[in-house]
Design a protein around this motif. Structure first.
Motif, PDB file in Angstrom:
ATOM      1  N   ASP A  45     -63.610 -62.796 -56.425  1.00  0.00           N
ATOM      2  CA  ASP A  45     -63.321 -63.603 -55.241  1.00  0.00           C
ATOM      3  C   ASP A  45     -64.550 -64.283 -54.642  1.00  0.00           C
ATOM      4  OD1 ASP A  45     -60.660 -63.010 -55.436  1.00  0.00           O
ATOM      5  OD2 ASP A  45     -60.729 -61.351 -54.003  1.00  0.00           O
ATOM      6  N   ALA A  46     -65.735 -63.787 -54.938  1.00  0.00           N
ATOM      7  CA  ALA A  46     -66.952 -64.351 -54.350  1.00  0.00           C
ATOM      8  C   ALA A  46     -67.569 -65.464 -55.198  1.00  0.00           C
ATOM      9  CB  ALA A  46     -67.977 -63.240 -54.139  1.00  0.00           C
ATOM     10  N   THR A  47     -66.929 -65.828 -56.302  1.00  0.00           N
ATOM     11  CA  THR A  47     -67.503 -66.843 -57.179  1.00  0.00           C
ATOM     12  C   THR A  47     -66.632 -68.088 -57.228  1.00  0.00           C
ATOM     13  OG1 THR A  47     -66.413 -65.992 -59.165  1.00  0.00           O
ATOM     14  CG2 THR A  47     -68.587 -65.102 -58.652  1.00  0.00           C
ATOM     15  N   SER A  48     -67.263 -69.199 -57.537  1.00  0.00           N
ATOM     16  CA  SER A  48     -66.557 -70.463 -57.753  1.00  0.00           C
ATOM     17  C   SER A  48     -66.954 -70.997 -59.114  1.00  0.00           C
ATOM     18  CB  SER A  48     -66.950 -71.497 -56.692  1.00  0.00           C
ATOM     19  OG  SER A  48     -66.564 -71.065 -55.423  1.00  0.00           O
ATOM     20  N   TRP A  49     -65.992 -71.576 -59.821  1.00  0.00           N
ATOM     21  CA  TRP A  49     -66.237 -72.084 -61.170  1.00  0.00           C
ATOM     22  C   TRP A  49     -65.613 -73.453 -61.315  1.00  0.00           C
ATOM     23  CZ3 TRP A  49     -69.175 -69.416 -64.690  1.00  0.00           C
ATOM     24  CH2 TRP A  49     -69.548 -68.129 -64.311  1.00  0.00           C
ATOM     25  N   LEU A  50     -66.215 -74.264 -62.155  1.00  0.00           N
ATOM     26  CA  LEU A  50     -65.719 -75.594 -62.439  1.00  0.00           C
ATOM     27  C   LEU A  50     -65.558 -75.754 -63.935  1.00  0.00           C
ATOM     28  CD1 LEU A  50     -65.108 -78.542 -61.604  1.00  0.00           C
ATOM     29  CD2 LEU A  50     -67.573 -78.971 -61.799  1.00  0.00           C
ATOM     30  N   ASP A  51     -64.351 -76.099 -64.371  1.00  0.00           N
ATOM     31  CA  ASP A  51     -64.095 -76.380 -65.780  1.00  0.00           C
ATOM     32  C   ASP A  51     -64.189 -77.882 -65.965  1.00  0.00           C
ATOM     33  OD1 ASP A  51     -63.180 -76.712 -68.339  1.00  0.00           O
ATOM     34  OD2 ASP A  51     -61.240 -75.755 -68.010  1.00  0.00           O
ATOM     35  N   LEU A  52     -65.124 -78.322 -66.776  1.00  0.00           N
ATOM     36  CA  LEU A  52     -65.362 -79.750 -66.955  1.00  0.00           C
ATOM     37  C   LEU A  52     -64.599 -80.348 -68.135  1.00  0.00           C
ATOM     38  CD1 LEU A  52     -69.178 -79.839 -66.213  1.00  0.00           C
ATOM     39  CD2 LEU A  52     -67.305 -80.551 -64.732  1.00  0.00           C
ATOM     40  N   GLY A  53     -63.500 -79.753 -68.492  1.00  0.00           N
ATOM     41  CA  GLY A  53     -62.663 -80.328 -69.529  1.00  0.00           C
ATOM     42  C   GLY A  53     -63.243 -80.228 -70.923  1.00  0.00           C
ATOM     43  N   THR A  54     -63.749 -79.073 -71.276  1.00  0.00           N
ATOM     44  CA  THR A  54     -64.357 -78.909 -72.588  1.00  0.00           C
ATOM     45  C   THR A  54     -63.395 -78.302 -73.599  1.00  0.00           C
ATOM     46  OG1 THR A  54     -65.238 -76.763 -71.940  1.00  0.00           O
ATOM     47  CG2 THR A  54     -66.666 -78.690 -71.649  1.00  0.00           C
ATOM     48  N   GLY A  55     -62.148 -78.303 -73.306  1.00  0.00           N
ATOM     49  CA  GLY A  55     -61.147 -77.737 -74.217  1.00  0.00           C
ATOM     50  C   GLY A  55     -59.799 -77.681 -73.535  1.00  0.00           C
ATOM     51  N   THR A  56     -59.027 -76.675 -73.871  1.00  0.00           N
ATOM     52  CA  THR A  56     -57.669 -76.571 -73.342  1.00  0.00           C
ATOM     53  C   THR A  56     -57.624 -75.978 -71.947  1.00  0.00           C
ATOM     54  OG1 THR A  56     -57.352 -74.361 -74.246  1.00  0.00           O
ATOM     55  CG2 THR A  56     -56.734 -76.219 -75.649  1.00  0.00           C
ATOM     56  N   GLY A  57     -58.715 -75.371 -71.496  1.00  0.00           N
ATOM     57  CA  GLY A  57     -58.715 -74.727 -70.189  1.00  0.00           C
ATOM     58  C   GLY A  57     -58.197 -73.305 -70.234  1.00  0.00           C
ATOM     59  N   ILE A  58     -57.987 -72.765 -71.419  1.00  0.00           N
ATOM     60  CA  ILE A  58     -57.410 -71.429 -71.551  1.00  0.00           C
ATOM     61  C   ILE A  58     -58.312 -70.335 -70.993  1.00  0.00           C
ATOM     62  CG2 ILE A  58     -58.193 -70.864 -73.896  1.00  0.00           C
ATOM     63  CD1 ILE A  58     -54.678 -70.269 -72.539  1.00  0.00           C
ATOM     64  N   LEU A  59     -59.621 -70.491 -71.137  1.00  0.00           N
ATOM     65  CA  LEU A  59     -60.542 -69.468 -70.643  1.00  0.00           C
ATOM     66  C   LEU A  59     -60.464 -69.337 -69.114  1.00  0.00           C
ATOM     67  CD1 LEU A  59     -62.698 -67.398 -71.564  1.00  0.00           C
ATOM     68  CD2 LEU A  59     -64.382 -69.160 -71.171  1.00  0.00           C
ATOM     69  N   PRO A  60     -60.637 -70.416 -68.347  1.00  0.00           N
ATOM     70  CA  PRO A  60     -60.518 -70.255 -66.897  1.00  0.00           C
ATOM     71  C   PRO A  60     -59.093 -69.895 -66.457  1.00  0.00           C
ATOM     72  CG  PRO A  60     -60.883 -72.559 -67.443  1.00  0.00           C
ATOM     73  CD  PRO A  60     -61.066 -71.770 -68.704  1.00  0.00           C
ATOM     74  N   MET A  61     -58.086 -70.374 -67.173  1.00  0.00           N
ATOM     75  CA  MET A  61     -56.720 -70.030 -66.811  1.00  0.00           C
ATOM     76  C   MET A  61     -56.496 -68.525 -66.955  1.00  0.00           C
ATOM     77  SD  MET A  61     -54.367 -73.239 -68.185  1.00  0.00           S
ATOM     78  CE  MET A  61     -53.583 -72.172 -69.321  1.00  0.00           C
ATOM     79  N   ASN A  62     -57.047 -67.927 -67.999  1.00  0.00           N
ATOM     80  CA  ASN A  62     -56.879 -66.488 -68.193  1.00  0.00           C
ATOM     81  C   ASN A  62     -57.756 -65.666 -67.249  1.00  0.00           C
ATOM     82  OD1 ASN A  62     -54.899 -66.729 -70.123  1.00  0.00           O
ATOM     83  ND2 ASN A  62     -56.317 -66.656 -71.839  1.00  0.00           N
ATOM     84  N   LEU A  63     -58.795 -66.260 -66.696  1.00  0.00           N
ATOM     85  CA  LEU A  63     -59.632 -65.551 -65.733  1.00  0.00           C
ATOM     86  C   LEU A  63     -59.056 -65.622 -64.319  1.00  0.00           C
ATOM     87  CD1 LEU A  63     -63.194 -66.618 -66.904  1.00  0.00           C
ATOM     88  CD2 LEU A  63     -62.234 -64.312 -66.946  1.00  0.00           C
ATOM     89  N   TYR A  64     -58.230 -66.628 -64.076  1.00  0.00           N
ATOM     90  CA  TYR A  64     -57.695 -66.835 -62.723  1.00  0.00           C
ATOM     91  C   TYR A  64     -56.686 -65.768 -62.357  1.00  0.00           C
ATOM     92  CZ  TYR A  64     -55.226 -68.940 -58.827  1.00  0.00           C
ATOM     93  OH  TYR A  64     -54.654 -69.155 -57.613  1.00  0.00           O
ATOM     94  N   LYS A  65     -56.815 -65.265 -61.164  1.00  0.00           N
ATOM     95  CA  LYS A  65     -55.856 -64.295 -60.630  1.00  0.00           C
ATOM     96  C   LYS A  65     -55.332 -64.853 -59.321  1.00  0.00           C
ATOM     97  CE  LYS A  65     -58.124 -60.255 -62.580  1.00  0.00           C
ATOM     98  NZ  LYS A  65     -58.833 -61.036 -63.546  1.00  0.00           N
ATOM     99  N   ASP A  66     -54.026 -64.958 -59.216  1.00  0.00           N
ATOM    100  CA  ASP A  66     -53.460 -65.495 -57.964  1.00  0.00           C
ATOM    101  C   ASP A  66     -53.087 -64.422 -57.000  1.00  0.00           C
ATOM    102  OD1 ASP A  66     -51.537 -64.767 -59.836  1.00  0.00           O
ATOM    103  OD2 ASP A  66     -50.168 -66.359 -59.323  1.00  0.00           O
TER     104      ASP A  66
END
Length: 66
Positions: A45-66
């Motif tokens: 919760d204390a971090t922010s990340w930016l995905d710059l479109g280097t693929g399908t986005g699967i890595l940040p999607m799997n790290l995201y917790k809602d």
């Protein structure tokens, strides 16, 4: 639509038409990778990340917790 003489003999191609297939077969990361990243504090919760479109986005999607 893009074309390039060095790719598929210069035939026009549309990356949007291939994105579903790419995403379907690209989720290659093991659960252990995500567990280790969480242990290191990635995507807490204390971090922010930016995905710059280097693929399908699967890595940040799997790290995201809602």
């Amino acid at each position: 639509m893009l074309s390039n003489i060095n790719i598929d003999n210069g035939k026009v191609f549309d990356w949007g038409l291939t994105s579903a297939d790419y995403a379907k077969y690209r989720d290659i990361y093991p659960k252990e990778l995500y567990q280790r990243l969480e242990e290191l504090g990635v995507a807490n919760d204390a971090t922010s990340w930016l995905d710059l479109g280097t693929g399908t986005g699967i890595l940040p999607m799997n790290l995201y917790k809602d």
